[in-house]
Design a protein around this motif. Sequence first.
Motif, PDB file in Angstrom:
ATOM      1  N   LYS A  10     -17.674 -29.447  -9.594  1.00  0.00           N
ATOM      2  CA  LYS A  10     -18.402 -29.184  -8.339  1.00  0.00           C
ATOM      3  C   LYS A  10     -19.892 -29.047  -8.645  1.00  0.00           C
ATOM      4  N   GLU A  30     -23.232 -22.229  -3.681  1.00  0.00           N
ATOM      5  CA  GLU A  30     -22.889 -23.290  -2.728  1.00  0.00           C
ATOM      6  C   GLU A  30     -23.379 -22.893  -1.343  1.00  0.00           C
ATOM      7  N   LEU A  79     -25.394 -27.576   1.597  1.00  0.00           N
ATOM      8  CA  LEU A  79     -24.241 -28.466   1.763  1.00  0.00           C
ATOM      9  C   LEU A  79     -24.254 -29.152   3.120  1.00  0.00           C
ATOM     10  N   ASP A  80     -24.625 -28.435   4.155  1.00  0.00           N
ATOM     11  CA  ASP A  80     -24.585 -29.010   5.501  1.00  0.00           C
ATOM     12  C   ASP A  80     -25.484 -30.239   5.601  1.00  0.00           C
ATOM     13  N   HIS A  94     -26.651 -32.117   3.046  1.00  0.00           N
ATOM     14  CA  HIS A  94     -26.297 -33.167   2.077  1.00  0.00           C
ATOM     15  C   HIS A  94     -24.937 -33.806   2.376  1.00  0.00           C
ATOM     16  N   ARG A  95     -24.137 -33.200   3.274  1.00  0.00           N
ATOM     17  CA  ARG A  95     -22.761 -33.665   3.506  1.00  0.00           C
ATOM     18  C   ARG A  95     -22.658 -35.151   3.881  1.00  0.00           C
ATOM     19  N   GLN A 131     -21.868 -37.140   0.906  1.00  0.00           N
ATOM     20  CA  GLN A 131     -20.760 -36.710   0.041  1.00  0.00           C
ATOM     21  C   GLN A 131     -20.032 -37.917  -0.564  1.00  0.00           C
ATOM     22  N   LYS A 132     -19.697 -38.912   0.266  1.00  0.00           N
ATOM     23  CA  LYS A 132     -18.894 -40.044  -0.228  1.00  0.00           C
ATOM     24  C   LYS A 132     -19.742 -41.047  -0.996  1.00  0.00           C
ATOM     25  N   TRP A 134     -22.762 -36.384  -2.991  1.00  0.00           N
ATOM     26  CA  TRP A 134     -23.662 -35.376  -2.418  1.00  0.00           C
ATOM     27  C   TRP A 134     -25.152 -35.647  -2.640  1.00  0.00           C
TER      28      TRP A 134
END
Length: 126
Positions: free
Chosen positions: A84, A101, A106-107, A109-110, A113-114, A118
């Motif tokens: 992670k 985290e 995260l919100d 960069h989401r 993600q794929k 990230w």
Amino acid sequence: MDLWNRVRADAGYRSWAHAPRYPFKMASNTAHGSEVEVFVNAPLAQAIDGKPATAWPEGSIIVKDIYSRRSLSHVAAMEKRGGKWFWAEFDAEGEPIYSGEPAICLDCHRPRQKTGDWLYTVELPR
Ligand code: HEC
């Protein structure tokens, strides 16, 4: 040693390779600052030029210097640990502002993600 001290050890992260699509200090249009400079450590640099992958390798570190009105304002970093990303942001003196985290990181960069595991500035090789 904590992440701030590790990325500054030896010659420091500013001696690392740049993210390929960010070969020098670039204008940024995000909330992150007016200019950014992005550095990748050796394991991540190798993976960027490597075989097709769906994730970046353990030990990858990417560091972003964030400039506001020409002076360094913050340093953001991400390190792959235990499969992670560990996320961190420091002020220009190295005082931690965010770590772990944080939802704020995260919100935003989401969406990456794929396609980037990230990361915004580099693409996974395919
Ligand atoms: C408003 C959206 C947004 C938020 C919030 C955000 N980021 Fe980013 N981040 C970006 C974008 C867009 C880039 C691409 C470079 C640029 O233009 O700044 C980026 C680039 C980065 C990079 C360089 C690696 C990469 O993704 O290519 C790091 C490291 C980073 N962010 C860490 C963080 C951390 C840590 C946080 C939380 C403290 C955070 N970011 C919050 C949008 C965001």
